[in-house]
Design a protein around this motif. Structure first.
Motif, PDB file in Angstrom:
ATOM      1  N   GLU A   1      47.493  36.097  26.855  1.00  0.00           N
ATOM      2  CA  GLU A   1      48.381  35.237  27.414  1.00  0.00           C
ATOM      3  C   GLU A   1      49.100  34.591  27.236  1.00  0.00           C
ATOM      4  O   GLU A   1      49.194  33.779  25.958  1.00  0.00           O
ATOM      5  CB  GLU A   1      47.372  34.205  28.183  1.00  0.00           C
ATOM      6  CG  GLU A   1      47.871  33.241  29.517  1.00  0.00           C
ATOM      7  CD  GLU A   1      46.641  32.057  30.525  1.00  0.00           C
ATOM      8  OE1 GLU A   1      47.079  31.013  30.352  1.00  0.00           O
ATOM      9  OE2 GLU A   1      45.529  32.335  30.682  1.00  0.00           O
ATOM     10  N   ALA A   2      50.504  34.673  27.437  1.00  0.00           N
ATOM     11  CA  ALA A   2      51.105  33.633  27.126  1.00  0.00           C
ATOM     12  C   ALA A   2      51.894  31.997  27.698  1.00  0.00           C
ATOM     13  O   ALA A   2      52.436  33.063  28.445  1.00  0.00           O
ATOM     14  CB  ALA A   2      51.900  34.611  26.071  1.00  0.00           C
ATOM     15  N   ASP A   3      52.798  31.888  27.382  1.00  0.00           N
ATOM     16  CA  ASP A   3      52.988  30.273  28.249  1.00  0.00           C
ATOM     17  C   ASP A   3      54.557  31.174  28.979  1.00  0.00           C
ATOM     18  O   ASP A   3      55.747  31.203  27.983  1.00  0.00           O
ATOM     19  CB  ASP A   3      53.271  29.208  28.177  1.00  0.00           C
ATOM     20  CG  ASP A   3      54.103  28.465  28.579  1.00  0.00           C
ATOM     21  OD1 ASP A   3      53.513  27.465  29.670  1.00  0.00           O
ATOM     22  OD2 ASP A   3      55.335  27.597  28.221  1.00  0.00           O
ATOM     23  N   VAL A   4      54.764  31.319  30.092  1.00  0.00           N
ATOM     24  CA  VAL A   4      56.157  31.672  30.404  1.00  0.00           C
ATOM     25  C   VAL A   4      57.255  30.132  30.211  1.00  0.00           C
ATOM     26  O   VAL A   4      58.188  31.669  29.605  1.00  0.00           O
ATOM     27  CB  VAL A   4      56.206  31.991  32.015  1.00  0.00           C
ATOM     28  CG1 VAL A   4      57.669  31.870  32.595  1.00  0.00           C
ATOM     29  CG2 VAL A   4      55.410  32.994  32.370  1.00  0.00           C
ATOM     30  N   ALA A   5      57.144  29.339  29.942  1.00  0.00           N
ATOM     31  CA  ALA A   5      58.466  28.216  29.498  1.00  0.00           C
ATOM     32  C   ALA A   5      58.162  29.352  27.565  1.00  0.00           C
ATOM     33  O   ALA A   5      60.128  28.734  27.616  1.00  0.00           O
ATOM     34  CB  ALA A   5      57.656  27.341  29.892  1.00  0.00           C
ATOM     35  N   GLU A   6      57.484  29.329  27.100  1.00  0.00           N
ATOM     36  CA  GLU A   6      57.317  29.450  25.310  1.00  0.00           C
ATOM     37  C   GLU A   6      58.614  30.180  25.955  1.00  0.00           C
ATOM     38  O   GLU A   6      59.000  30.599  24.622  1.00  0.00           O
ATOM     39  CB  GLU A   6      56.193  29.310  25.270  1.00  0.00           C
ATOM     40  CG  GLU A   6      55.492  27.949  24.388  1.00  0.00           C
ATOM     41  CD  GLU A   6      54.284  28.319  24.149  1.00  0.00           C
ATOM     42  OE1 GLU A   6      54.803  28.778  23.133  1.00  0.00           O
ATOM     43  OE2 GLU A   6      53.435  27.647  24.176  1.00  0.00           O
ATOM     44  N   LEU A   7      57.758  31.974  26.464  1.00  0.00           N
ATOM     45  CA  LEU A   7      58.701  32.405  26.088  1.00  0.00           C
ATOM     46  C   LEU A   7      60.060  32.669  26.445  1.00  0.00           C
ATOM     47  O   LEU A   7      61.014  33.381  26.135  1.00  0.00           O
ATOM     48  CB  LEU A   7      58.329  33.965  27.303  1.00  0.00           C
ATOM     49  CG  LEU A   7      56.485  34.714  27.031  1.00  0.00           C
ATOM     50  CD1 LEU A   7      56.102  35.701  27.703  1.00  0.00           C
ATOM     51  CD2 LEU A   7      57.097  35.095  25.320  1.00  0.00           C
ATOM     52  N   GLU A   8      61.001  31.790  27.770  1.00  0.00           N
ATOM     53  CA  GLU A   8      62.096  31.649  27.966  1.00  0.00           C
ATOM     54  C   GLU A   8      63.198  31.446  27.200  1.00  0.00           C
ATOM     55  O   GLU A   8      64.028  31.341  26.643  1.00  0.00           O
ATOM     56  CB  GLU A   8      61.760  30.991  28.740  1.00  0.00           C
ATOM     57  CG  GLU A   8      61.701  31.930  30.932  1.00  0.00           C
ATOM     58  CD  GLU A   8      61.787  31.200  32.027  1.00  0.00           C
ATOM     59  OE1 GLU A   8      61.970  29.964  31.910  1.00  0.00           O
ATOM     60  OE2 GLU A   8      61.495  31.655  33.174  1.00  0.00           O
ATOM     61  N   SER A   9      62.103  30.348  26.377  1.00  0.00           N
ATOM     62  CA  SER A   9      62.372  29.446  25.916  1.00  0.00           C
ATOM     63  C   SER A   9      62.514  30.434  23.958  1.00  0.00           C
ATOM     64  O   SER A   9      63.994  29.883  23.546  1.00  0.00           O
ATOM     65  CB  SER A   9      62.071  28.562  25.214  1.00  0.00           C
ATOM     66  OG  SER A   9      62.920  27.174  24.185  1.00  0.00           O
ATOM     67  N   MET A  10      62.115  30.956  24.048  1.00  0.00           N
ATOM     68  CA  MET A  10      61.912  32.051  22.892  1.00  0.00           C
ATOM     69  C   MET A  10      63.440  32.840  22.605  1.00  0.00           C
ATOM     70  O   MET A  10      64.071  33.505  22.007  1.00  0.00           O
ATOM     71  CB  MET A  10      60.857  32.730  22.543  1.00  0.00           C
ATOM     72  CG  MET A  10      60.551  33.494  21.338  1.00  0.00           C
ATOM     73  SD  MET A  10      59.114  34.166  20.516  1.00  0.00           S
ATOM     74  CE  MET A  10      58.876  35.027  22.178  1.00  0.00           C
ATOM     75  N   THR A  11      63.426  33.649  24.309  1.00  0.00           N
ATOM     76  CA  THR A  11      64.231  34.750  24.194  1.00  0.00           C
ATOM     77  C   THR A  11      65.255  34.013  25.061  1.00  0.00           C
ATOM     78  O   THR A  11      66.504  35.457  24.543  1.00  0.00           O
ATOM     79  CB  THR A  11      63.656  35.196  25.645  1.00  0.00           C
ATOM     80  OG1 THR A  11      63.603  34.660  26.666  1.00  0.00           O
ATOM     81  CG2 THR A  11      62.317  36.201  24.980  1.00  0.00           C
ATOM     82  N   GLN A  12      65.876  32.852  25.304  1.00  0.00           N
ATOM     83  CA  GLN A  12      67.036  32.324  26.081  1.00  0.00           C
ATOM     84  C   GLN A  12      68.093  32.957  25.430  1.00  0.00           C
ATOM     85  O   GLN A  12      68.934  33.344  25.753  1.00  0.00           O
ATOM     86  CB  GLN A  12      66.921  31.511  26.601  1.00  0.00           C
ATOM     87  CG  GLN A  12      67.775  30.737  28.321  1.00  0.00           C
ATOM     88  CD  GLN A  12      68.240  31.930  28.862  1.00  0.00           C
ATOM     89  OE1 GLN A  12      66.870  32.111  29.188  1.00  0.00           O
ATOM     90  NE2 GLN A  12      68.716  31.899  29.574  1.00  0.00           N
ATOM     91  N   SER A  13      68.002  32.629  24.084  1.00  0.00           N
ATOM     92  CA  SER A  13      69.074  32.430  23.241  1.00  0.00           C
ATOM     93  C   SER A  13      70.461  34.287  22.372  1.00  0.00           C
ATOM     94  O   SER A  13      71.073  34.372  21.974  1.00  0.00           O
ATOM     95  CB  SER A  13      69.445  31.514  21.713  1.00  0.00           C
ATOM     96  OG  SER A  13      68.517  32.270  21.172  1.00  0.00           O
ATOM     97  N   TYR A  14      68.985  34.620  22.381  1.00  0.00           N
ATOM     98  CA  TYR A  14      69.102  36.235  22.960  1.00  0.00           C
ATOM     99  C   TYR A  14      69.579  37.322  23.777  1.00  0.00           C
ATOM    100  O   TYR A  14      69.978  38.120  23.595  1.00  0.00           O
ATOM    101  CB  TYR A  14      68.051  36.824  22.305  1.00  0.00           C
ATOM    102  CG  TYR A  14      67.706  35.851  20.974  1.00  0.00           C
ATOM    103  CD1 TYR A  14      68.111  36.930  19.374  1.00  0.00           C
ATOM    104  CD2 TYR A  14      66.925  35.247  20.238  1.00  0.00           C
ATOM    105  CE1 TYR A  14      68.550  36.304  18.378  1.00  0.00           C
ATOM    106  CE2 TYR A  14      66.570  34.613  19.423  1.00  0.00           C
ATOM    107  CZ  TYR A  14      67.170  35.108  17.813  1.00  0.00           C
ATOM    108  OH  TYR A  14      67.096  34.585  17.053  1.00  0.00           O
ATOM    109  N   ILE A  15      69.751  36.381  25.317  1.00  0.00           N
ATOM    110  CA  ILE A  15      69.900  36.934  26.318  1.00  0.00           C
ATOM    111  C   ILE A  15      71.308  37.352  25.923  1.00  0.00           C
ATOM    112  O   ILE A  15      71.926  35.953  26.315  1.00  0.00           O
ATOM    113  CB  ILE A  15      68.728  37.077  27.390  1.00  0.00           C
ATOM    114  CG1 ILE A  15      67.365  37.352  27.352  1.00  0.00           C
ATOM    115  CG2 ILE A  15      69.532  37.537  28.859  1.00  0.00           C
ATOM    116  CD1 ILE A  15      67.161  36.310  28.730  1.00  0.00           C
TER     117      ILE A  15
END
Length: 181
Positions: A57-71
């Motif tokens: 289980e991963a926190d969606v907000a953490e995933l978004e935060s981690m990936t946002q600058s790469y999208i």
């Protein structure tokens, strides 16, 4: 098997293969596995779904935060090149900081965690049926036929007991992770 929360702040020592060509191949397979709709991008939702299927289980907000600058602007998710950049960035950030002994301890711990994903009944062995279930959850065609799964087991089953113990699993994974010269 209960839901486990994955820690996005401490990647495993096996996160990055030491052989560039094997790493690219593995990353491509992971990307394609996450890209459920085959549109050439992986969204946070697809990443979260794939991790959930593995019992993580991963926190969606953490995933978004981690990936946002790469999208890239205009995209709804990570392209393969974005995914590689994210992977390299995480590797560069974390792996320069680990000592060899810490890496080995972390690798052993990570291998044990990976083993437990396959060992669904917790008996210390991966049976053909357990392997087939996990391959199915991941949507991999290799698991469609039990004969294929048995061949996979036999290829790493050094003591020929028809199942994979942690030692055999660890040796198989280490053979995949080629050390640099």
């Amino acid at each position: 098997m209960g839901q486990e929360k994955i820690a996005l702040t401490t990647p495993s020592a096996s996160f990055r293969l030491r052989c560039r060509s094997l790493n690219s191949l593995r990353l491509r397979r992971i990307f394609d596995m996450f890209d459920k709709n085959g549109d050439g991008t992986i969204t946070v939702s697809e990443i979260s779904q794939a991790l959930s299927l593995l019992g993580l289980e991963a926190d969606v907000a953490e995933l978004e935060s981690m990936t946002q600058s790469y999208i890239r602007p205009g995209n709804e998710g990570l392209t393969y090149e974005d995914f590689v950049s994210l992977h390299e960035s995480l590797g560069d950030t974390y792996f320069g900081l680990l000592e060899n002994e810490e890496e080995e301890t972390q690798e052993e711990s990570d291998l044990w965690e990976a083993f437990k994903v396959f060992d669904e009944d917790g008996d210390g062995y991966i049976s053909a049926k357990e392997l087939q279930v996990v391959l199915g959850k991941l949507g991999l065609v290799e698991g469609n036929l039990i004969d294929n799964v048995h061949r996979m087991i036999v290829s790493v089953d050094t003591n020929q007991d028809g199942r994979v113990d942690f030692y055999e699993f660890k040796e198989m994974m280490r053979a995949t992770i080629v050390p640099s010269s």
